[in-house]
Design a protein around this motif. Structure first.
Motif, mmCIF file in Angstrom:
data_model
loop_
_atom_site.group_PDB
_atom_site.id
_atom_site.type_symbol
_atom_site.label_atom_id
_atom_site.label_comp_id
_atom_site.label_asym_id
_atom_site.label_seq_id
_atom_site.Cartn_x
_atom_site.Cartn_y
_atom_site.Cartn_z
ATOM 1 N N ALA A 26 3.737 -1.773 7.733
ATOM 2 C CA ALA A 26 4.965 -1.508 6.990
ATOM 3 C C ALA A 26 4.646 -0.979 5.601
ATOM 4 C CB ALA A 26 5.803 -2.780 6.894
ATOM 5 N N VAL A 27 3.619 -1.528 4.961
ATOM 6 C CA VAL A 27 3.221 -1.049 3.629
ATOM 7 C C VAL A 27 2.724 0.388 3.715
ATOM 8 C CG1 VAL A 27 1.576 -1.395 1.746
ATOM 9 C CG2 VAL A 27 2.701 -3.359 2.782
ATOM 10 N N TYR A 28 1.963 0.699 4.748
ATOM 11 C CA TYR A 28 1.488 2.078 4.928
ATOM 12 C C TYR A 28 2.661 3.056 5.017
ATOM 13 C CZ TYR A 28 -3.466 1.010 5.739
ATOM 14 O OH TYR A 28 -4.771 0.646 5.601
ATOM 15 N N LYS A 29 3.696 2.659 5.751
ATOM 16 C CA LYS A 29 4.835 3.561 5.943
ATOM 17 C C LYS A 29 5.644 3.734 4.652
ATOM 18 C CE LYS A 29 4.953 1.906 10.669
ATOM 19 N NZ LYS A 29 5.582 0.949 11.597
ATOM 20 N N VAL A 30 5.878 2.631 3.945
ATOM 21 C CA VAL A 30 6.628 2.720 2.694
ATOM 22 C C VAL A 30 5.863 3.554 1.666
ATOM 23 C CG1 VAL A 30 7.503 1.384 0.735
ATOM 24 C CG2 VAL A 30 7.915 0.590 3.062
#
Length: 453
Positions: free
Chosen positions: A81-85
């Motif tokens: 999720a952090v990668y996507k944000v």
């Protein structure tokens, strides 16, 4: 309208706020966007927050199914999720980097977009961060984006190291220019140099005391000895006759700054190293090679993590903002002020751009006073500003997810130590020494070229 589409969102603040320049307010607004996304990333990496949300939010499971985030919102937590944000934030700043290339006037249409439309840009940023969750073939995307993030994060570190070396040379050159006219600057130069070396030596001694022991801790002993030796080596090179003949402005002040930073990185790396444990006489595991008092500090993990994360990202934000001035962008291209134009001052690095004509363009709109300091031209490079924040987005992504130990990453274990973070800091330390050493010996290696630091 001024907030959504105007060029002075800060003019809507209350009158009691001090006056602010248009160029500063613009950078401040982009920094707020950066902080907002960074906080979201930290929340996504927190198991404590995820558990609290499950316990206290009614209809949590139904809400997660409604937004298609998994049965318990598992798609909104963890490193993926952090990668996507961060992918959305990086794309946002990279698009603005492309959009603002070659802007020299603040009156152009592109400059107006850069300095305004804040609500619209916030919506665009949110859309980009949300849209990353719908990228097809997530596994391939995450694997590829991980290496892009590592490359960008390392480049961000290198830029900071280059600017640190440039700062050290600029400091010495500025105060040396003052010493040619007043002896007080010579005294200040000697005093600051003595303080810097005292701090570096004290740090070296304290690390030898607290991070080593008579048996074991071989990693710590070798690295402390090597980095201490490197500081001594570059100090001797800086005052060697051959370097002094080519670069009269070279001195111990610069090497003192580099030595302090090397000691800081060494301490930070040793603190980030996974703990070593041995069996004591009672067959109990005990941690060695770390200060005893630090073990007590880490018991309250939430407090330590919260405070440490705040300080860390405050430093990242400070690095971004100080790296985006016109002087910084010119320094990366090898453009420096000549010694004849230097005016010695204590706060030489804090002189804001555009001071000369800023007072002529003050406008009041019922709120905070905004100084329009870019009417004659831009006071910083818009494209370079967005490029630095693009790299900072990748650096934040890699730092929050523990670089290459992403699968076990949690914000609560941010300071528990991983080998990835340890080696990133140690390599940064050696790169900093190499960059500074190159600025000293470059005129000797390439005598036909002109160097200016």
């Amino acid at each position: 309208l001024a907030c959504c589409c105007g060029t002075a969102a800060c003019s809507l603040c209350c009158k009691c706020c001090p006056k602010i320049k248009q160029s500063t307010s613009t950078r401040f607004m982009y920094a707020l966007y950066f902080i907002l996304v960074t906080i979201i990333c930290c929340v996504m990496m927190s198991t404590t927050v995820a558990n609290e949300m499950k316990m206290h939010i009614p209809f949590y499971k139904e809400m997660c199914k409604g937004i298609q985030a998994g049965e318990m919102c598992e798609k909104l937590v963890g490193y993926s999720a952090v990668y996507k944000v961060c992918f959305g934030m990086a794309c946002f700043f990279f698009l603005f980097f492309l959009f603002t290339i070659k802007i020299n006037s603040s009156k152009s249409c592109r400059a107006y977009i850069h300095n305004g439309f804040w609500l619209i840009k916030l919506i665009v940023l949110a859309a980009m961060c949300s849209g990353a969750f719908f990228i097809p073939d997530q596994d391939t995307f995450l694997n590829a984006w991980r290496y892009v993030g590592a490359t960008g994060g390392c480049l961000f570190i290198v830029i900071q190291l280059i600017l640190l070396v440039e700062f050290a040379h600029k400091w010495n050159k500025n105060w040396t220019a003052g010493a040619n006219h007043k002896q007080v600057w010579s005294g200040l130069l000697a005093l600051v140099t003595l303080i810097l070396y005292s701090i570096a030596v004290a740090a070296l001694v304290l690390m030898a005391l607290f991070y080593t022991r008579s048996e074991g801790c071989m990693y710590n002993k070798v690295l402390i000895g090597v980095n201490g030796g490197l500081c001594l080596f570059v100090s001797l090179v800086a005052i060697s006759p051959c370097v002094q003949n080519c670069q009269p402005h070279s001195g111990l002040l610069q090497s003192g700054v580099i030595s302090c930073y090397v000691m800081y990185l060494t301490f930070s790396a040793l603190s980030s190293k996974p703990p070593e444990t041995i069996l004591d006489e009672n067959n109990r595991n005990i941690t060695i090679c770390v200060p005893e008092f630090s073990q007590g500090l880490h018991r309250d993990e939430n407090l330590v993590t919260g405070l440490g994360t705040t300080i860390l990202f405050g430093c990242i934000l400070y690095s971004c903002l100080t790296s985006t001035t016109r002087s910084s962008s010119e320094a990366l291209r090898g453009i420096y002020a000549t010694a004849e134009t230097e005016v010695a001052r204590c706060c030489f690095c804090c002189v804001p751009d555009g001071d000369a004509d800023a007072e002529d363009h003050i406008e009041k709109r019922g709120g905070q006073t905004v100084v329009y300091d870019e009417k004659k031209g831009t006071v910083y490079s818009y494209a370079y500003f967005h490029f630095v924040f693009f790299l900072a987005s990748l650096y934040v992504m890699m730092t929050v997810t523990h670089w290459f130990h992403y699968e076990s990453a949690q914000i609560e274990k941010f300071f528990s130590g991983t080998w990835s973070i340890f080696w990133i800091k140690m390599v940064s330390c050696w790169v900093c020494v190499c960059l500074y050493l190159w600025t000293l010996i470059a005129p000797l290696c390439c005598p036909t070229r002109e160097f200016s630091v």
